[in-house]
Design a protein around this motif. Structure first.
Motif, PDB file in Angstrom:
ATOM      1  N   VAL A 146      41.856  40.293  44.721  1.00  0.00           N
ATOM      2  CA  VAL A 146      40.826  40.263  45.761  1.00  0.00           C
ATOM      3  C   VAL A 146      41.095  39.083  46.686  1.00  0.00           C
ATOM      4  O   VAL A 146      41.440  37.995  46.244  1.00  0.00           O
ATOM      5  N   MET A 147      40.936  39.310  47.992  1.00  0.00           N
ATOM      6  CA  MET A 147      40.985  38.231  48.971  1.00  0.00           C
ATOM      7  C   MET A 147      39.591  38.035  49.537  1.00  0.00           C
ATOM      8  O   MET A 147      38.941  38.991  49.979  1.00  0.00           O
ATOM      9  N   ALA A 148      39.115  36.788  49.503  1.00  0.00           N
ATOM     10  CA  ALA A 148      37.831  36.422  50.100  1.00  0.00           C
ATOM     11  C   ALA A 148      38.087  35.492  51.274  1.00  0.00           C
ATOM     12  O   ALA A 148      38.810  34.500  51.138  1.00  0.00           O
ATOM     13  N   VAL A 149      37.506  35.809  52.417  1.00  0.00           N
ATOM     14  CA  VAL A 149      37.667  34.992  53.623  1.00  0.00           C
ATOM     15  C   VAL A 149      36.283  34.538  54.072  1.00  0.00           C
ATOM     16  O   VAL A 149      35.442  35.354  54.452  1.00  0.00           O
TER      17      VAL A 149
ATOM     18  N   LEU B 220      31.291  36.456  55.129  1.00  0.00           N
ATOM     19  CA  LEU B 220      32.282  36.630  54.071  1.00  0.00           C
ATOM     20  C   LEU B 220      32.959  37.977  54.242  1.00  0.00           C
ATOM     21  O   LEU B 220      32.282  39.008  54.345  1.00  0.00           O
ATOM     22  N   ILE B 221      34.283  37.963  54.293  1.00  0.00           N
ATOM     23  CA  ILE B 221      35.078  39.186  54.296  1.00  0.00           C
ATOM     24  C   ILE B 221      35.710  39.324  52.925  1.00  0.00           C
ATOM     25  O   ILE B 221      36.304  38.378  52.407  1.00  0.00           O
ATOM     26  N   LEU B 222      35.560  40.486  52.313  1.00  0.00           N
ATOM     27  CA  LEU B 222      36.160  40.757  51.012  1.00  0.00           C
ATOM     28  C   LEU B 222      37.057  41.973  51.138  1.00  0.00           C
ATOM     29  O   LEU B 222      36.645  43.010  51.678  1.00  0.00           O
ATOM     30  N   THR B 223      38.274  41.859  50.655  1.00  0.00           N
ATOM     31  CA  THR B 223      39.170  43.005  50.615  1.00  0.00           C
ATOM     32  C   THR B 223      39.907  43.009  49.290  1.00  0.00           C
ATOM     33  O   THR B 223      40.302  41.953  48.789  1.00  0.00           O
ATOM     34  N   CYS B 224      40.031  44.185  48.705  1.00  0.00           N
ATOM     35  CA  CYS B 224      40.723  44.293  47.424  1.00  0.00           C
ATOM     36  C   CYS B 224      41.988  45.120  47.596  1.00  0.00           C
ATOM     37  O   CYS B 224      42.069  45.990  48.466  1.00  0.00           O
ATOM     38  N   GLU B 225      42.978  44.819  46.764  1.00  0.00           N
ATOM     39  CA  GLU B 225      44.165  45.658  46.724  1.00  0.00           C
ATOM     40  C   GLU B 225      43.851  46.940  45.962  1.00  0.00           C
ATOM     41  O   GLU B 225      42.808  47.056  45.317  1.00  0.00           O
ATOM     42  N   GLY B 226      44.763  47.918  46.058  1.00  0.00           N
ATOM     43  CA  GLY B 226      44.532  49.196  45.413  1.00  0.00           C
ATOM     44  C   GLY B 226      45.733  49.655  44.611  1.00  0.00           C
ATOM     45  O   GLY B 226      46.686  48.889  44.394  1.00  0.00           O
ATOM     46  N   PRO B 227      45.713  50.911  44.160  1.00  0.00           N
ATOM     47  CA  PRO B 227      46.795  51.414  43.315  1.00  0.00           C
ATOM     48  C   PRO B 227      48.180  51.346  43.940  1.00  0.00           C
ATOM     49  O   PRO B 227      49.175  51.355  43.222  1.00  0.00           O
ATOM     50  N   GLU B 228      48.265  51.271  45.270  1.00  0.00           N
ATOM     51  CA  GLU B 228      49.566  51.154  45.922  1.00  0.00           C
ATOM     52  C   GLU B 228      50.175  49.768  45.742  1.00  0.00           C
ATOM     53  O   GLU B 228      51.354  49.575  46.038  1.00  0.00           O
ATOM     54  N   ASN B 229      49.368  48.814  45.276  1.00  0.00           N
ATOM     55  CA  ASN B 229      49.835  47.446  45.068  1.00  0.00           C
ATOM     56  C   ASN B 229      50.070  47.216  43.581  1.00  0.00           C
ATOM     57  O   ASN B 229      49.162  47.413  42.776  1.00  0.00           O
TER      58      ASN B 229
ATOM     59  N   SER C 266      44.663  52.165  53.159  1.00  0.00           N
ATOM     60  CA  SER C 266      45.729  51.382  53.784  1.00  0.00           C
ATOM     61  C   SER C 266      45.332  50.810  55.143  1.00  0.00           C
ATOM     62  O   SER C 266      46.048  49.990  55.709  1.00  0.00           O
ATOM     63  N   SER C 267      44.167  51.251  55.660  1.00  0.00           N
ATOM     64  CA  SER C 267      43.663  50.659  56.909  1.00  0.00           C
ATOM     65  C   SER C 267      43.132  49.258  56.687  1.00  0.00           C
ATOM     66  O   SER C 267      43.016  48.479  57.645  1.00  0.00           O
ATOM     67  N   SER C 268      42.776  48.915  55.447  1.00  0.00           N
ATOM     68  CA  SER C 268      42.199  47.599  55.155  1.00  0.00           C
ATOM     69  C   SER C 268      43.195  46.512  55.539  1.00  0.00           C
ATOM     70  O   SER C 268      44.261  46.402  54.950  1.00  0.00           O
ATOM     71  N   SER C 269      42.841  45.709  56.513  1.00  0.00           N
ATOM     72  CA  SER C 269      43.786  44.692  56.970  1.00  0.00           C
ATOM     73  C   SER C 269      43.060  43.451  57.458  1.00  0.00           C
ATOM     74  O   SER C 269      42.040  43.530  58.142  1.00  0.00           O
ATOM     75  N   VAL C 270      43.612  42.301  57.083  1.00  0.00           N
ATOM     76  CA  VAL C 270      43.128  41.001  57.523  1.00  0.00           C
ATOM     77  C   VAL C 270      44.288  40.320  58.236  1.00  0.00           C
ATOM     78  O   VAL C 270      45.373  40.176  57.662  1.00  0.00           O
ATOM     79  N   ALA C 271      44.072  39.928  59.479  1.00  0.00           N
ATOM     80  CA  ALA C 271      45.124  39.269  60.258  1.00  0.00           C
ATOM     81  C   ALA C 271      44.689  37.854  60.597  1.00  0.00           C
ATOM     82  O   ALA C 271      43.621  37.642  61.184  1.00  0.00           O
TER      83      ALA C 271
ATOM     84  N   ILE D  64      47.757  39.341  56.318  1.00  0.00           N
ATOM     85  CA  ILE D  64      47.913  38.455  55.170  1.00  0.00           C
ATOM     86  C   ILE D  64      47.455  39.079  53.862  1.00  0.00           C
ATOM     87  O   ILE D  64      47.599  38.461  52.806  1.00  0.00           O
ATOM     88  N   ASN D  65      46.905  40.290  53.885  1.00  0.00           N
ATOM     89  CA  ASN D  65      46.401  40.895  52.648  1.00  0.00           C
ATOM     90  C   ASN D  65      47.283  42.059  52.210  1.00  0.00           C
ATOM     91  O   ASN D  65      47.945  42.705  53.029  1.00  0.00           O
ATOM     92  N   ALA D  66      47.261  42.338  50.897  1.00  0.00           N
ATOM     93  CA  ALA D  66      47.922  43.521  50.324  1.00  0.00           C
ATOM     94  C   ALA D  66      49.343  43.703  50.838  1.00  0.00           C
ATOM     95  O   ALA D  66      49.751  44.803  51.228  1.00  0.00           O
ATOM     96  N   LEU D  67      50.121  42.658  50.820  1.00  0.00           N
ATOM     97  CA  LEU D  67      51.465  42.700  51.399  1.00  0.00           C
ATOM     98  C   LEU D  67      52.469  43.440  50.522  1.00  0.00           C
ATOM     99  O   LEU D  67      53.513  43.879  51.011  1.00  0.00           O
ATOM    100  N   SER D  68      52.177  43.613  49.241  1.00  0.00           N
ATOM    101  CA  SER D  68      53.156  44.207  48.335  1.00  0.00           C
ATOM    102  C   SER D  68      53.414  45.681  48.612  1.00  0.00           C
ATOM    103  O   SER D  68      54.460  46.211  48.244  1.00  0.00           O
ATOM    104  N   SER D  69      52.500  46.366  49.290  1.00  0.00           N
ATOM    105  CA  SER D  69      52.732  47.782  49.614  1.00  0.00           C
ATOM    106  C   SER D  69      53.594  47.945  50.857  1.00  0.00           C
ATOM    107  O   SER D  69      54.072  49.045  51.151  1.00  0.00           O
TER     108      SER D  69
END
Length: 293
Positions: A69-72, A221-230, A260-265, A271-276
């Motif tokens: 999880v990324m918290a901003v 607060l912005i919260l984004t989580c990675e998913g099964p693609e990561n 996959s639309s979930s994105s933080v720039a 900067i988020n979920a870069l492994s996919s």
């Protein structure tokens, strides 16, 4: 502005949290892009955030329920620093798309996230307001609406004519995606999820998600989580994302377009979920800008 000034200001804020914030002029919403570009020397190392006299951003990453999880955390000096932009700046209803980081650069955004992708909705539903401009008025109870008013405060309401008529503030932004994850301090219930418009199939799926919440006045607060693609992440259901938003203190929190639309720039880079290695183009962003010339 020198890096030393940015760090000095941050140290003073930490030492004297009750000190008065500097006064800045609000940015007219019709002004796009934002007038001042980010100050390169105010970005923190390793994408950890940004700090100048008008804007504080702190990025944290942690693990929860087999998911990264990324918290901003974002604090602004004036509500006009919370703005929106589309991939086609002069044609907001266009179905043109671009990646969040590219749109962010067009608008001088310090930090940007993908929004509700309202341009993708072929049926043209929902009430859509961007930077004070009403782009669509098509009431539909299928989804909640997030309103951001002239004070930068969040209100989540049903998308009905009656609910909008009862709203007393000045609507600067209105988003139609949802659902509302936390409304006036109350987390969405499993029963409410079961009643959602698409038979709860997407809501109960573990996937990559992104939400934005309000913690207090001009504090978000912005919260984004990675998913099964990561690798190493399972993702969250809507209920799990709502539980996290509530636990982290959101007064109101709202689900944005996920997967996959979930994105933080930050600093014009995702900067988020870069492994996919995915960076899906989207139609619009919500962003924060600086007031420091």
């Amino acid at each position: 502005m020198k890096r030393g000034l940015c760090l000095l200001t941050l140290m003073l804020m930490l030492l004297f949290p009750g000190a008065q914030a500097l006064a800045f002029d609000a940015i007219p919403y019709e002004m796009a892009p934002a007038p001042y570009a980010p100050h390169a020397e105010c970005f923190l190392p390793d994408n950890a955030g940004y700090h100048d006299d008008s804007l504080d951003i702190r990025v944290e990453t942690f693990r929860r329920d087999e998911t990264t999880v990324m918290a901003v955390y974002v604090t602004i000096a004036d509500a006009s620093q919370l703005r929106t932009g589309t991939a086609a700046p002069n044609r907001p209803l266009s179905q043109m798309t671009a990646t969040t980081d590219r749109i962010a650069k067009r608008y001088n955004a310090v930090l940007a996230i993908n929004s509700d992708y309202f341009t993708y909705d072929d049926v043209k539903r929902g009430v859509i307001v961007r930077n004070g401009e009403w782009l669509r008025t098509a009431y539909s109870e299928e989804r909640d609406t997030l309103i951001i008013d002239a004070n930068g405060d969040f209100t989540i309401i049903p998308t009905t004519e009656e609910a909008f008529a009862a709203f007393e503030g000045e609507i600067i932004h209105a988003f139609w995606f949802g659902p509302g994850l936390v409304v006036d301090g109350e987390r969405i219930s499993e029963e409410e999820i079961d009643a959602l418009h698409i038979a709860n199939l997407a809501e109960k799926k573990k996937t990559q998600r992104i939400a934005i919440g309000q913690l207090g006045p001009l504090n978000y607060l912005i919260l984004t989580c990675e998913g099964p693609e990561n690798p190493g992440s399972e993702g969250f259901t809507i209920l799990e994302m709502a539980e996290l938003c509530a636990e982290m203190g959101c007064i109101n929190a709202y689900n944005m377009d996920g997967g996959s639309s979930s994105s933080v720039a930050l600093n014009y880079e995702k900067i988020n979920a870069l492994s996919s290695h995915k960076n899906r183009p989207v139609g619009d962003i919500l962003y924060f800008c600086t007031l420091v010339p």
